[in-house]
Design an enzyme around this catalytic site. Structure first.
Site, PDB file in Angstrom:
ATOM      1  N   HIS A  78       0.845  -1.190   0.000  1.00 27.65           N
ATOM      2  CA  HIS A  78       0.000   0.000   0.000  1.00 27.65           C
ATOM      3  C   HIS A  78       0.888   1.250   0.000  1.00 27.65           C
ATOM      4  O   HIS A  78       2.046   1.216   0.432  1.00 27.65           O
ATOM      5  CB  HIS A  78      -0.903  -0.004   1.224  1.00 27.65           C
ATOM      6  N   GLU A  80       0.794   3.865   1.869  1.00 34.84           N
ATOM      7  CA  GLU A  80       1.206   4.260   3.216  1.00 34.84           C
ATOM      8  C   GLU A  80       2.389   3.403   3.681  1.00 34.84           C
ATOM      9  O   GLU A  80       3.321   3.913   4.310  1.00 34.84           O
ATOM     10  CB  GLU A  80       0.039   4.094   4.200  1.00 34.84           C
ATOM     11  N   CYS A 106      -6.476   1.604   5.162  1.00 35.20           N
ATOM     12  CA  CYS A 106      -7.103   0.382   5.661  1.00 35.20           C
ATOM     13  C   CYS A 106      -6.625   0.139   7.091  1.00 35.20           C
ATOM     14  O   CYS A 106      -5.768   0.852   7.609  1.00 35.20           O
ATOM     15  CB  CYS A 106      -6.728  -0.801   4.764  1.00 35.20           C
ATOM     16  N   CYS A 109      -2.724  -0.457   7.424  1.00 30.73           N
ATOM     17  CA  CYS A 109      -1.952   0.781   7.339  1.00 30.73           C
ATOM     18  C   CYS A 109      -2.222   1.692   8.528  1.00 30.73           C
ATOM     19  O   CYS A 109      -1.303   2.357   9.022  1.00 30.73           O
ATOM     20  CB  CYS A 109      -2.248   1.496   6.026  1.00 30.73           C
TER      21      CYS A 109
END
Length: 156
Positions: A78, A80, A106, A109
């Site tokens: 991801h 992040e 999410c 993260c």
């Protein structure tokens, strides 16, 4: 000419970072800012040196995995996660920083951002994950949606 606020300025940069994404489903970009200085950027995609999903296809699509489920069934990281990793690789502290992200993080993260010491998250597009919202609230991590009409937007 109208000068953008700091939040608008940094969010526009996160949007530009998202254009580097190699994900076939969702292009996400983010930046981490400490004292109005960009210290790290990240976008979603495969680990360094591995083929991108646009080259080998989407494992999640092939297996019919719905958004928000089975995060481990993806070859990509991801945005992040990549931003936190980039900061770590370069020895850059992010504690006390602010994350600007095209999408709300999410739960995976969110947990990483809490432990990294991020204090506030600005995002543009919602992502329904009640556990992520609950954990952010418990940790005092502020979530700020920059588009109030977007689905899944919530603020603490």
């Amino acid at each position: 000419m109208s000068r953008p606020s700091w939040e608008e300025y940094f969010m526009s940069i996160a949007g530009q970072v998202a254009t580097r994404s190699t994900c076939l489903r969702r292009q996400v970009g983010c930046i981490i800012v400490v004292e109005k200085r960009i210290v790290a950027t990240g976008y979603n995609g495969a680990p360094v040196g591995l083929p991108h999903c646009e080259e080998v296809g989407c494992l999640r699509e092939r297996q019919g995995v719905s958004p928000g489920e089975r995060h481990e069934l993806c070859r990509g990281l991801h945005a992040e996660q990549n931003a936190i990793i980039q900061a770590a690789m370069h020895g850059t502290a992010v504690r006390g920083g602010v994350l600007y992200c095209t999408h709300k993080p999410c739960v995976l993260c969110t947990k990483m951002l809490i432990n990294a010491g991020i204090t506030r998250i600005y995002y543009r597009e919602g992502y329904r994950d009640t556990l992520a919202d609950d954990l952010a609230g418990e940790a005092g991590l502020q979530l700020v949606c920059m588009l109030e009409e977007a689905p899944g937007c919530s603020t603490f």
